[in-house]
Enzyme design. Structure first.
Site, PDB file in Angstrom:
ATOM      1  N   HIS A 156      -4.017   0.382  11.122  1.00  0.00           N
ATOM      2  CA  HIS A 156      -5.326  -0.270  11.255  1.00  0.00           C
ATOM      3  C   HIS A 156      -5.777  -0.267  12.725  1.00  0.00           C
ATOM      4  O   HIS A 156      -5.756  -1.301  13.379  1.00  0.00           O
ATOM      5  CB  HIS A 156      -5.237  -1.730  10.785  1.00  0.00           C
ATOM      6  N   HIS A 213      -0.097   5.146   7.731  1.00  0.00           N
ATOM      7  CA  HIS A 213      -1.273   4.302   7.479  1.00  0.00           C
ATOM      8  C   HIS A 213      -1.239   3.146   8.462  1.00  0.00           C
ATOM      9  O   HIS A 213      -0.259   2.393   8.510  1.00  0.00           O
ATOM     10  CB  HIS A 213      -1.277   3.774   6.047  1.00  0.00           C
ATOM     11  N   HIS A 231     -11.120  -0.825   7.134  1.00  0.00           N
ATOM     12  CA  HIS A 231      -9.704  -0.966   6.811  1.00  0.00           C
ATOM     13  C   HIS A 231      -8.813  -0.300   7.870  1.00  0.00           C
ATOM     14  O   HIS A 231      -8.145  -0.990   8.621  1.00  0.00           O
ATOM     15  CB  HIS A 231      -9.474  -0.342   5.419  1.00  0.00           C
ATOM     16  N   GLU A 247       0.816  -1.230   0.000  1.00  0.00           N
ATOM     17  CA  GLU A 247       0.000   0.000   0.000  1.00  0.00           C
ATOM     18  C   GLU A 247       0.850   1.281   0.000  1.00  0.00           C
ATOM     19  O   GLU A 247       0.389   2.334   0.442  1.00  0.00           O
ATOM     20  CB  GLU A 247      -0.953  -0.015   1.196  1.00  0.00           C
TER      21      GLU A 247
HETATM   22 ZN   LIG Z   1      -3.968  -1.063   5.144  1.00  0.00          ZN
END
Ligand SMILES: [Zn+2]
Length: 249
Positions: free
Chosen positions: A104, A102, A170, A83
């Protein structure tokens, strides 16, 4: 220590802090930073021997171009994360952003899958995270892996100029003028979600008054860091606290 080594250390430390706060688990998540004077970025790599975000060390941080590819091969088999395009496409469109995260965080993700908005429930309890809510938190509505530049552009577009974007089913993406400010935004949105979650369990959560929301909307913000350097003042002190609290170095 060279400037790039210092930056590598700050990226790795932010990974450790966020994962030790249980904002992400195992290998899910990455922190990145612009390299000053270069078009490339540093980012947490994926590799054959990795243990996960909470154990990230400097040698697991790789240099990649804005095409998402490694700037040079390495013997350790490290590669950019799938990603990586979340990061590269935000850097392309937002020159003021020097760091992207980023992760989760489970409590925040709950609010992307239930019909429960994140409400401005508190004020002086934690003004900085309240301001994230008052500024408006956009959501990227798809739940797929962001594994192409096109999908990265879609996330960047959904995020606009916001500091934090929710990603349905996500995780979250945070973007800021420095690594530490992006990490504090991620911690802040987790604080908002945690308080909302507990308030929903207790029942009948009540947003603070319009008058008090206006007060905090107009409150002077901490000055942002320059050229990607670590923040000083209140955000700097708060970051030192989280580094010590998590024993992240
Ligand atoms: Zn992710």
């Amino acid at each position: 220590m060279s400037e790039i080594e210092q930056l590598r250390g700050r990226v790795a430390r932010a990974c450790r802090v966020l994962a030790r706060l249980d904002l992400t688990k195992a290998a899910a998540g990455h922190v990145s930073a612009r390299i000053p004077g270069s078009k490339n970025i540093l980012i947490r790599a994926r590799g054959p021997g990795e243990l996960g975000v909470r154990y990230t060390e400097e040698d697991q941080i790789v240099e990649v171009g804005l095409d998402g590819n490694l700037s040079r091969k390495n013997d350790a088999g490290l590669n950019s994360p799938i990603e990586v395009f979340i990061h590269t496409e935000i850097y392309r469109t937002r020159p003021e952003v020097h760091a992207v995260i980023h992760i989760h965080p489970p409590t925040v993700v709950l609010f992307t899958v239930c019909k429960k908005p994140l409400l401005p429930l508190y004020g002086a309890f934690d003004p900085a995270s309240l301001q994230l809510v008052l500024d408006g938190i956009p959501t990227y509505d798809r739940s797929i892996l962001i594994d192409s530049p096109q999908l990265g552009q879609d996330v960047a577009r959904a995020m606009g100029g916001a500091r934090v974007c929710l990603m349905r089913g996500h995780g979250i993406t945070a973007a800021a003028p420095s690594i530490e400010e992006a990490a504090l935004a991620a911690i802040g949105i987790n604080e908002v979600a945690t308080m909302n979650y507990h308030a929903q369990l207790l029942g009948d959560p009540m947003p603070i008054s319009r008058e008090d929301q206006e007060h905090f909307r107009g409150l002077e913000r901490a000055p942002v860091s320059k050229d990607g350097g670590p923040p000083s003042g209140r955000p700097g002190a708060l970051w030192r606290y989280y580094c010590a609290y998590t024993d992240a170095g």
